[in-house]
Design an enzyme around this catalytic site. Structure first.
Site, PDB file in Angstrom:
ATOM      1  N   GLU A  67       0.826  -1.205   0.000  1.00  0.00           N
ATOM      2  CA  GLU A  67       0.000   0.000   0.000  1.00  0.00           C
ATOM      3  C   GLU A  67       0.865   1.262   0.000  1.00  0.00           C
ATOM      4  OE1 GLU A  67      -3.110   0.095  -0.424  1.00  0.00           O
ATOM      5  OE2 GLU A  67      -3.703  -2.003  -0.072  1.00  0.00           O
ATOM      6  N   CYS A 127      -7.729  -2.438   8.336  1.00  0.00           N
ATOM      7  CA  CYS A 127      -6.403  -2.454   7.710  1.00  0.00           C
ATOM      8  C   CYS A 127      -5.847  -1.039   7.582  1.00  0.00           C
ATOM      9  CB  CYS A 127      -6.467  -3.124   6.339  1.00  0.00           C
ATOM     10  SG  CYS A 127      -6.742  -4.910   6.393  1.00  0.00           S
ATOM     11  N   HIS A 187      -1.359  -5.697   1.467  1.00  0.00           N
ATOM     12  CA  HIS A 187      -2.576  -6.498   1.356  1.00  0.00           C
ATOM     13  C   HIS A 187      -2.301  -7.766   0.547  1.00  0.00           C
ATOM     14  CE1 HIS A 187      -5.701  -3.343   2.581  1.00  0.00           C
ATOM     15  NE2 HIS A 187      -6.056  -4.455   3.196  1.00  0.00           N
TER      16      HIS A 187
END
Length: 215
Positions: free
Chosen positions: A81, A144, A168
């Site tokens: 991310e 998350c 992820h």
């Protein structure tokens, strides 16, 4: 002295019986690779409690790098991310039945934090090893992203000499028996996170090349 990486994974949520993030990181607990030692801890999928558990894990292990991992059902790649945003906006309840809507994570915090991991280099190395990977530009607005933001906020406010970020991962094959979603084998996910841990520990600077996606 070698570098230490703390990997975290979540417990199952949303009706699932497993969470691939925890299944993968627990298999790396205690490993050493290329002079990098890896520790793993489980994080509850609970908005208000997740950051406190992460704080204790950081205090326990004193890592150089923290990589939080989480399940992203529907994705086909391992996706580091890029950014954590300062908002909780739950689509489903967490594991204590809390469902915050449009709530800031930190009232005194910035709108967002960039990952401090070499996300493009991670993607490059994963692809080189035959593992599907791409940079993600949205960690969502569930637990998350909440944990990712809290991690970076803690590092920023404590001036800790730690680099952190979030990755992820897709469903496991057994999670997709009753739904038309992509998946990756546990072995592939474990190897992907192993590579990500080593790359993150050994490389502070990222590369500048294509590694993202359209959305």
């Amino acid at each position: 002295m070698g570098k230490k990486v703390l990997l975290t994974g979540f417990d199952p949520f949303g009706g699932e019986t497993v969470n691939p993030s925890w299944e993968a990181v627990k298999r790396l607990n205690g490993e050493e690779a290329e002079g990098v030692s890896i520790a793993a801890e489980q994080i509850p999928t609970v908005f208000h409690h997740s950051a406190a558990v992460l704080k204790k894990a950081i205090e326990k292990h004193k890592p150089d790098v923290v990589i939080c991992a989480g399940q992203a059902g529907g994705r086909a790649h391992i996706t580091p991310e890029r950014i954590a945003i300062n908002i909780d906006d739950a689509r489903i309840p967490d594991n204590e039945d809390r469902e915050p809507i449009d709530e800031p994570i930190a009232a005194d915090g910035p709108a967002a934090y960039w990952s401090a991991l070499p996300i493009k280099l991670i993607v490059k190395e994963l692809r080189k090893n035959g593992i599907p990977a791409s940079v993600s530009n949205s960690a969502g607005t569930f637990v998350c992203n909440h944990l990712f933001y809290q991690l970076m906020h803690r590092i920023d406010r404590t001036s800790a000499n730690i680099r952190g970020g979030f990755i992820h991962i897709p469903f496991l094959p057994e999670q997709t028996i009753d739904k038309p979603e992509p998946s990756l084998s546990l072995e592939t996910i474990v190897e992907g996170l192993r590579i990500a841990a080593v790359i993150s520990a050994l490389h502070e600077k990222d590369i500048r090349e294509t590694g993202g996606s359209i959305s």
